[in-house]
Design a protein around this motif. Structure first.
Motif, PDB file in Angstrom:
ATOM      1  N   SER A 173       0.656  -1.224  -0.020  1.00  0.00           N
ATOM      2  CA  SER A 173       0.018  -0.125   0.112  1.00  0.00           C
ATOM      3  C   SER A 173       0.965   1.371  -0.124  1.00  0.00           C
ATOM      4  N   ALA A 195       1.947   1.753  -3.456  1.00  0.00           N
ATOM      5  CA  ALA A 195       1.042   2.285  -4.442  1.00  0.00           C
ATOM      6  C   ALA A 195       0.441   3.638  -4.165  1.00  0.00           C
ATOM      7  N   THR A 198       0.898   6.209  -7.219  1.00  0.00           N
ATOM      8  CA  THR A 198      -0.633   6.809  -7.662  1.00  0.00           C
ATOM      9  C   THR A 198      -0.249   8.460  -7.828  1.00  0.00           C
ATOM     10  N   THR A 226       0.866  -4.925  -8.436  1.00  0.00           N
ATOM     11  CA  THR A 226      -0.127  -3.687  -8.079  1.00  0.00           C
ATOM     12  C   THR A 226       0.584  -2.380  -8.915  1.00  0.00           C
ATOM     13  N   LEU A 280      -1.422  -0.157 -11.675  1.00  0.00           N
ATOM     14  CA  LEU A 280      -1.644   1.174 -11.529  1.00  0.00           C
ATOM     15  C   LEU A 280      -0.942   2.230 -12.598  1.00  0.00           C
TER      16      LEU A 280
END
Length: 432
Positions: free
Chosen positions: A211, A214, A218, A274, A278
């Motif tokens: 996370s 990410a 992002t 991931t 993304l």
């Protein structure tokens, strides 16, 4: 990579393995098939990576130590930003085109994260807002100069020591949003290598690390994401106690070592997937220890006698390449041609053979920190100011078609008196 001390310890560990020691039979890795859906190959005309690691842990390369002690926030921000601008200008003049910038040195962040508290490297206090966004700043300034930035994460480290003052500082983050993972999930924390680390065997830990990656991918235009060589970081005198974790999550594994390797594989798979979901254009790479396995332990290993990532860090780095999980791998080959236990050319060629049938690019990490330093074991770094050895290594990298670049460890050594002959050589060879 990470702390110089750990690099030195790692090099010290590179001792000859006793002839009498028998290889563990169960640990020879079968050759898995190459990924059926290979990562896209790079443009053949693209420039080779000429990179440098810029470490923020313990303020090794940046920010300047004296900037943290000033009383004015404006002065501190100006000093830190100016220092980064000067570094990028110098790197540009040397022909460096990629900066591997350490955004997560431990359990803290160098961007306004909703998951991690601010890094104390910036202000001296964990969780204190530095008044600007260092990751955005380095991206803006590097991209302005036509340079790429890879966000470098240390995935599992929570702190660089276990001193009472460090524990107290982590505990003081409890009222913060976000607080340190040390206070939020004490059940995830272990002590290993005299550091606080996360237990890689806990699935929630791997989700949490994913996370964090990410969040950066992002919100920021990073060109890549890199993990360093710290996966399981225990030392013989300071082992990570994960017996209970193994009991809870190790079903189906007869050997804890195989279970640990599977844990690092699961993290790499999860992060790789991931990032691709993304932003497919963001490269994902790992910079592991230079030796995967020694041939004396595994017929597929290199003709070396050094500390091996597979056995020491429980990182089956060759398998990650073969399964197409990485866009690039950047093994740290921190020894000269004459170091019989781990010859530079032997390892560079071994890794070239590993990536050959795959779409994983190969960058080689080389030991700028050894250049010009006296060493009984490796006197080559002193010859002609280290230029002779550096030239041999760069020549070999450019002669092997599988090698797509070189990364220097680490930035601050470009400014040391003992490396200046080598720096001038790099400027002549790479500079614009």
């Amino acid at each position: 990579m990470s702390l110089k001390k750990s690099v030195v310890l790692f090099a010290t560990a590179l001792l000859l393995v006793s002839c009498s020691s028998k290889p563990p039979k169960s640990l020879v890795t079968p050759l898995p098939p190459v990924s059926k859906q290979p990562l896209p190959a790079t443009d053949k005309n693209s420039q080779p990576v000429r990179g440098v690691w810029l470490a923020t842990v313990s303020r090794l390369d940046w920010p300047p130590v004296n900037s943290v002690n000033v009383s004015s926030a404006d002065t501190r921000i100006r000093m830190q930003q100016q220092a980064l601008i000067e570094k990028l200008d110098k790197l540009k003049s040397l022909g460096i085109n990629t900066v591997f910038f350490q955004v997560k040195p431990d359990g803290t962040a160098l961007w306004p994260s909703k998951i991690l508290p601010w890094s104390d490297t910036l202000t001296g206090t964990i969780g204190q807002d530095p008044g600007y966004d260092p990751l955005q700043f380095v991206l803006d300034e590097a991209h302005k100069r036509g340079m790429k930035v890879h966000a470098w994460f240390n995935p599992y480290r929570v702190s660089v020591n276990t001193q009472p003052a460090t524990i107290a500082a982590l505990n003081r983050t409890l009222p913060l949003h976000p607080a340190s993972i040390f206070v939020l999930h004490r059940d995830w924390i272990r002590t290993a290598g005299d550091r606080l680390v996360l237990d890689p065997g806990i699935p929630d830990v791997r989700d949490w690390i994913t996370s964090i990656v990410a969040e950066v991918v992002t919100h920021y235009p990073v060109d890549g994401v890199q993990f360093d060589d710290y996966f399981y970081t225990e030392t013989p005198g300071s082992q990570l106690n994960d017996n209970q974790t193994f009991q809870q999550y190790g079903k189906g594994f007869s050997a804890k070592a195989d279970w640990r390797r599977n844990n690092t594989l699961l993290l790499i798979e999860q992060v790789s997937r991931t990032i691709k979901q993304l932003k497919p254009g963001v490269e994902f790479g790992v910079s592991p220890a230079g030796v995967w396995r020694n041939r004396s332990f595994d017929a597929a290993g290199s003709d070396t006698r050094g500390a091996a990532a597979y056995d020491e860090s429980f990182a089956d780095t060759r398998r990650w390449v073969q399964q197409g999980l990485l866009d690039y791998i950047a093994p740290q080959i921190y020894w000269p041609f004459s170091r019989s236990a781990a010859r530079y050319d032997v390892l560079a060629k071994w890794w070239s053979d590993v990536v050959k049938p795959t779409h994983t690019r190969l960058y080689i990490g080389i030991a700028l920190y050894k250049v010009g330093e006296p060493s009984k074991m490796e006197p080559d770094w002193m010859v002609n100011g280290g230029v002779t050895e550096l030239k041999k290594q760069l020549d070999l990298n450019e002669s092997l078609p599988q090698i797509s670049g070189t990364i220097l460890f680490r930035e601050d050594y470009l400014n040391r008196p003992q490396t200046q002959q080598a720096v001038n050589y790099l400027r002549e060879r790479w500079g614009e």
